[in-house]
Structures are given as C-alpha cells and as structure tokens.
Design a protein around this motif. Sequence first.
Motif, PDB file in Angstrom:
ATOM      1  N   ASP A   1      -6.317  14.702   2.617  1.00  0.00           N
ATOM      2  CA  ASP A   1      -5.709  15.400   1.488  1.00  0.00           C
ATOM      3  C   ASP A   1      -6.579  16.606   1.109  1.00  0.00           C
ATOM      4  OD1 ASP A   1      -4.651  16.308  -0.843  1.00  0.00           O
ATOM      5  OD2 ASP A   1      -4.525  14.341  -1.812  1.00  0.00           O
TER       6      ASP A   1
ATOM      7  N   LEU B   1      -1.631   5.199   3.127  1.00  0.00           N
ATOM      8  CA  LEU B   1      -2.658   4.868   4.114  1.00  0.00           C
ATOM      9  C   LEU B   1      -2.067   4.186   5.352  1.00  0.00           C
ATOM     10  CD1 LEU B   1      -5.627   4.533   4.982  1.00  0.00           C
ATOM     11  CD2 LEU B   1      -5.705   2.452   3.594  1.00  0.00           C
TER      12      LEU B   1
ATOM     13  N   PHE C   1      -8.141  10.054  10.621  1.00  0.00           N
ATOM     14  CA  PHE C   1      -7.743  10.029   9.210  1.00  0.00           C
ATOM     15  C   PHE C   1      -9.007   9.873   8.402  1.00  0.00           C
ATOM     16  CE2 PHE C   1      -7.320   7.503   5.406  1.00  0.00           C
ATOM     17  CZ  PHE C   1      -6.354   8.199   4.689  1.00  0.00           C
TER      18      PHE C   1
ATOM     19  N   TYR D   1      -0.396  14.683   6.998  1.00  0.00           N
ATOM     20  CA  TYR D   1      -0.878  13.776   5.948  1.00  0.00           C
ATOM     21  C   TYR D   1       0.323  13.272   5.156  1.00  0.00           C
ATOM     22  CZ  TYR D   1      -3.497  11.929   1.959  1.00  0.00           C
ATOM     23  OH  TYR D   1      -4.021  11.114   0.988  1.00  0.00           O
TER      24      TYR D   1
ATOM     25  N   GLY E   1      -0.051  10.445   2.809  1.00  0.00           N
ATOM     26  CA  GLY E   1      -0.500   9.973   1.495  1.00  0.00           C
ATOM     27  C   GLY E   1      -0.210   8.502   1.293  1.00  0.00           C
TER      28      GLY E   1
ATOM     29  N   TYR F   1     -10.525   9.620   4.149  1.00  0.00           N
ATOM     30  CA  TYR F   1     -10.454   9.701   2.690  1.00  0.00           C
ATOM     31  C   TYR F   1     -11.903   9.616   2.223  1.00  0.00           C
ATOM     32  CZ  TYR F   1      -8.559   9.488  -1.999  1.00  0.00           C
ATOM     33  OH  TYR F   1      -8.235   9.803  -3.302  1.00  0.00           O
TER      34      TYR F   1
ATOM     35  N   ARG G   1     -13.876   8.069  -8.004  1.00  0.00           N
ATOM     36  CA  ARG G   1     -13.763   8.471  -6.590  1.00  0.00           C
ATOM     37  C   ARG G   1     -15.139   8.709  -5.949  1.00  0.00           C
ATOM     38  NH1 ARG G   1      -9.467   6.970  -7.714  1.00  0.00           N
ATOM     39  NH2 ARG G   1      -7.458   7.983  -7.443  1.00  0.00           N
TER      40      ARG G   1
ATOM     41  N   ASP H   1       0.842  -1.195   0.000  1.00  0.00           N
ATOM     42  CA  ASP H   1       0.000   0.000   0.000  1.00  0.00           C
ATOM     43  C   ASP H   1       0.880   1.250   0.000  1.00  0.00           C
ATOM     44  OD1 ASP H   1      -2.572   1.484   0.622  1.00  0.00           O
ATOM     45  OD2 ASP H   1      -1.254   2.096   2.259  1.00  0.00           O
ATOM     46  N   GLY H   2       0.416   2.260  -0.729  1.00  0.00           N
ATOM     47  CA  GLY H   2       1.179   3.516  -0.786  1.00  0.00           C
ATOM     48  C   GLY H   2       2.264   3.453  -1.834  1.00  0.00           C
ATOM     49  N   SER H   3       2.106   2.550  -2.807  1.00  0.00           N
ATOM     50  CA  SER H   3       3.240   2.288  -3.710  1.00  0.00           C
ATOM     51  C   SER H   3       3.586   3.486  -4.592  1.00  0.00           C
ATOM     52  CB  SER H   3       3.013   1.017  -4.528  1.00  0.00           C
ATOM     53  OG  SER H   3       1.738   0.991  -5.071  1.00  0.00           O
ATOM     54  N   SER H   4       2.654   4.449  -4.730  1.00  0.00           N
ATOM     55  CA  SER H   4       3.036   5.633  -5.521  1.00  0.00           C
ATOM     56  C   SER H   4       4.087   6.461  -4.763  1.00  0.00           C
ATOM     57  CB  SER H   4       1.807   6.484  -5.849  1.00  0.00           C
ATOM     58  OG  SER H   4       1.217   6.948  -4.671  1.00  0.00           O
ATOM     59  N   ASN H   5       4.331   6.103  -3.491  1.00  0.00           N
ATOM     60  CA  ASN H   5       5.354   6.806  -2.704  1.00  0.00           C
ATOM     61  C   ASN H   5       6.722   6.132  -2.743  1.00  0.00           C
ATOM     62  OD1 ASN H   5       4.049   9.076  -1.549  1.00  0.00           O
ATOM     63  ND2 ASN H   5       2.861   7.717  -0.247  1.00  0.00           N
TER      64      ASN H   5
ATOM     65  N   LYS I   1     -11.507   6.278  -2.527  1.00  0.00           N
ATOM     66  CA  LYS I   1     -10.523   5.483  -3.269  1.00  0.00           C
ATOM     67  C   LYS I   1     -10.210   4.151  -2.594  1.00  0.00           C
ATOM     68  CE  LYS I   1      -5.856   5.471  -5.035  1.00  0.00           C
ATOM     69  NZ  LYS I   1      -4.513   6.005  -4.926  1.00  0.00           N
ATOM     70  N   LEU I   2     -10.346   4.129  -1.265  1.00  0.00           N
ATOM     71  CA  LEU I   2      -9.824   2.983  -0.521  1.00  0.00           C
ATOM     72  C   LEU I   2     -10.726   1.761  -0.685  1.00  0.00           C
ATOM     73  CD1 LEU I   2      -8.712   5.037   2.579  1.00  0.00           C
ATOM     74  CD2 LEU I   2      -7.383   4.406   0.554  1.00  0.00           C
TER      75      LEU I   2
ATOM     76  N   TYR J   1      -8.319  17.795  -2.428  1.00  0.00           N
ATOM     77  CA  TYR J   1      -9.626  17.412  -2.990  1.00  0.00           C
ATOM     78  C   TYR J   1     -10.770  18.260  -2.448  1.00  0.00           C
ATOM     79  CZ  TYR J   1      -7.301  13.124  -4.620  1.00  0.00           C
ATOM     80  OH  TYR J   1      -6.470  12.233  -5.237  1.00  0.00           O
TER      81      TYR J   1
HETATM   82  P1  FDP Z   1      -1.302   4.304  -3.423  1.00  0.00           P
HETATM   83  O1  FDP Z   1      -2.237   4.581  -4.566  1.00  0.00           O
HETATM   84  O2  FDP Z   1      -0.004   5.047  -3.525  1.00  0.00           O
HETATM   85  O3  FDP Z   1      -1.091   2.814  -3.163  1.00  0.00           O
HETATM   86  O4  FDP Z   1      -5.057   3.062  -1.501  1.00  0.00           O
HETATM   87  C1  FDP Z   1      -3.827   3.344  -2.001  1.00  0.00           C
HETATM   88  C2  FDP Z   1      -3.279   4.712  -1.617  1.00  0.00           C
HETATM   89  O5  FDP Z   1      -1.983   4.897  -2.072  1.00  0.00           O
HETATM   90  C3  FDP Z   1      -3.259   4.963  -0.079  1.00  0.00           C
HETATM   91  O6  FDP Z   1      -2.137   4.422   0.546  1.00  0.00           O
HETATM   92  C4  FDP Z   1      -3.290   6.473   0.012  1.00  0.00           C
HETATM   93  O7  FDP Z   1      -3.847   6.921   1.241  1.00  0.00           O
HETATM   94  C5  FDP Z   1      -4.145   6.855  -1.163  1.00  0.00           C
HETATM   95  O8  FDP Z   1      -4.090   5.765  -2.107  1.00  0.00           O
HETATM   96  C6  FDP Z   1      -3.682   8.125  -1.856  1.00  0.00           C
HETATM   97  O9  FDP Z   1      -4.629   8.468  -2.812  1.00  0.00           O
HETATM   98  P2  FDP Z   1      -4.493   9.592  -3.948  1.00  0.00           P
HETATM   99  O10 FDP Z   1      -4.115   8.864  -5.189  1.00  0.00           O
HETATM  100  O11 FDP Z   1      -5.840  10.204  -4.023  1.00  0.00           O
HETATM  101  O12 FDP Z   1      -3.450  10.563  -3.507  1.00  0.00           O
END
Ligand code: FDP
Length: 339
Positions: free
Chosen positions: A216, A249, A263, A245, A247, A265, A274, A124-128, A278-279, A219
Amino acid sequence: MPAYDLPSSRITTIEQHIIEDQQSHPEATGALTGLLYDVALAGKVIANQTTRAGLVDILGRTGETNVQGEAVMKLDLLADQAMLTLTARTGRLAALVSEEHPDILPIPAAYPTGKYILLYDPLDGSSNIDFNVSIGTIFAIHQRKSAEGPGALEDCLQPGRDLVAAGYIVYSASTMMVYSSGHGVHGFTLDPNIGEFLMSHPNICVPAKGGYYSVDHGYENYWSEGVRRFTDYLGASGSVISQRYVGSLVADFHRTLLSGGIFYYPANSKDATRAQGKLRLLYEAAPFAFLAEQAGGYASDGRQRILDIQPTSLHQRTPLFIGNRVLVQKAEEFIREYG
Ligand code: FDP
C-alpha cells in the motif's frame, strides 16, 4: 470374491487428499485429518454466507433484528461462529485462538479435548466486504504442549516453525482452500454443484521469476528509509515486475503464491498501533510464512525469519515481507543497510 480394479479417476476430493497425505505419518491418529476436514466444512459454510453478503448487509441496516426478532450478525461474527461450532466439539482440539476474541478459548469441560490448537482469522479483509472484494479465512494448527485437559496460553504461543499445518480459504470468483501439512502446498476449488473441494492446484511453487510487488503506497511517507529504498528498487525494475494491491491479505498472498513476486506490509509511523505493522503474527503472518516456505518462498519481518519469531502475546503484530525468496532477502538487505 474375485479381485477387481477401482475405476481410474482424475478427480481428487480434499478429503481423499488429506487422508492420503496423513498416511505417510505412521503415528497419525486421524485427528489432524478430521480437523482439516472440519475446517474445510466451516469454509463451505462461510462461502455460502459470503455470497449473500449484500443481503446480510441490507437486513442488518433495517434495525439490527431479523423477522424472527433475532439480532442480525455481521459476517465476520458469523464466520467466527462457523469456525467455532464446527471445530470445537469434535474432540480434536485443546483450545482455539480467534482474531475475534481477546483471550484463548479452551475447550469447555463438557466436551472432549484433543491434541491440537487451532488459531484463525475467521474473515480476513473484512473492511472489503461492502465492496464485494475477495476475502478469506486463515488458519494455523499447532500440537499442544501441555499434557491434557483444556489448552493453556503456552500451547498457543508457539513459533511458526513448529506448525503442524496451515492454510486459508479464499472467497472470490470461486472459493478455494489452500493448505499444507508439511508436504508441499495444495489448492482445491469448491465445486458448487456437488458442494466439495476438488484438487485444482497440486504442488504449488512460488515462481522464481515475474509476478508483482504488492504494497500500500499510501503509507510511503511513514515507512523507514530501508523500506522506501527497497520500493524504489522494485519500481526501478518496472519492466520486469509491476504492482498489484488488493488490500485483502488473503487475496494478495494468494496472487503472490501463484504468480510470484513479493507482498509486504511494513511497520509505519502513521500511528502508534502500526509501529510493528498491522498484521498479526499467530494467525496471519505465521501460517502464510509456513505456506510460503513449503512452496519454496520465504517470509521475514525485515530482519528475521517469521517462522523463528517466538510469540509473546496472542494478538501481537509483525511487519511482513513474503513471497519470492530472493526478493524477500533483498528487502532484508535494504533494511539492514538503511534501517
Ligand atoms: P482488514 O482490516 O480489512 O481485515 O489484517 C487485516 C487486513 O484487512 C488485511 O487483510 C489487509 O492486508 C490489511 O488489513 C489492510 O490494512 P489497512 O487497514 O492498513 O489498509
């Protein structure tokens, strides 16, 4: 042989803790103990890979094959494979659900099946990842409903209130595994020198006061009136509660669990995907809701308790408000009044 006393020790490994935890269940067969330990092992493997994240990316960019001519895989796929490989063959599971796979993964006929269903988000959070920010693995465990053989969809679509166990592993300045099997929430920190998770945070409770609100604000223009007014209310109490925050989860939830606060979302109208936030319900919101309630907190989709939502599809999304019970209920109040 004469009786003797074991030397007293202040060190508790995660394995000792899981075994002792399960001893209070006379009906336990040891399968859940083994499964939690399989997940802990997968967490160690993923932790080892995530600390090399920069290197994996460099190799990935050189042409997508490594020196042995093998495809270099992205970290989230490596994490998914670690979870699958280490949990699916031990005879404890009937099926798995992963964020990385569109359908359920029943245990293949060649392997023994067990009574549990494992649902997980491998990374989770792989965009980071590219920015060296904390990421994590989230897992949820249900008991199967079907009698035998490979698991089916109905085994996976269970409400969170029926969870047997849930937890997460956060890969950060240190690696921590936090889990609950219904007897409180306990945290373990990976000691890299001995390669074992050691009890560091027994009986975690969401603090009743203080903490942060975490959302966040990007939004804001796309939120409902109720969510906007709730956020104004939190901002107005700025001297009492300030904002953080990440970003990711897992990281945002981990901080909320330990420090208190909330927290969220929420749903937003930025684009159609959305409309329910998103979760994902099954392997993000539900396991965290289970942990939050075990720690004295609460989780809601803004209108109802997350743990009471009956899932209808594997990857369904849900708005999530989680943390301190009073604050989450306040969010529900604003949403009831203003939509
Ligand atoms: P990610 O896409 O980087 O895996 O549910 C995935 C998640 O991250 C959460 O970890 C984070 O809280 C959320 O998405 C971030 O969402 P945004 O794309 O709206 O920033």
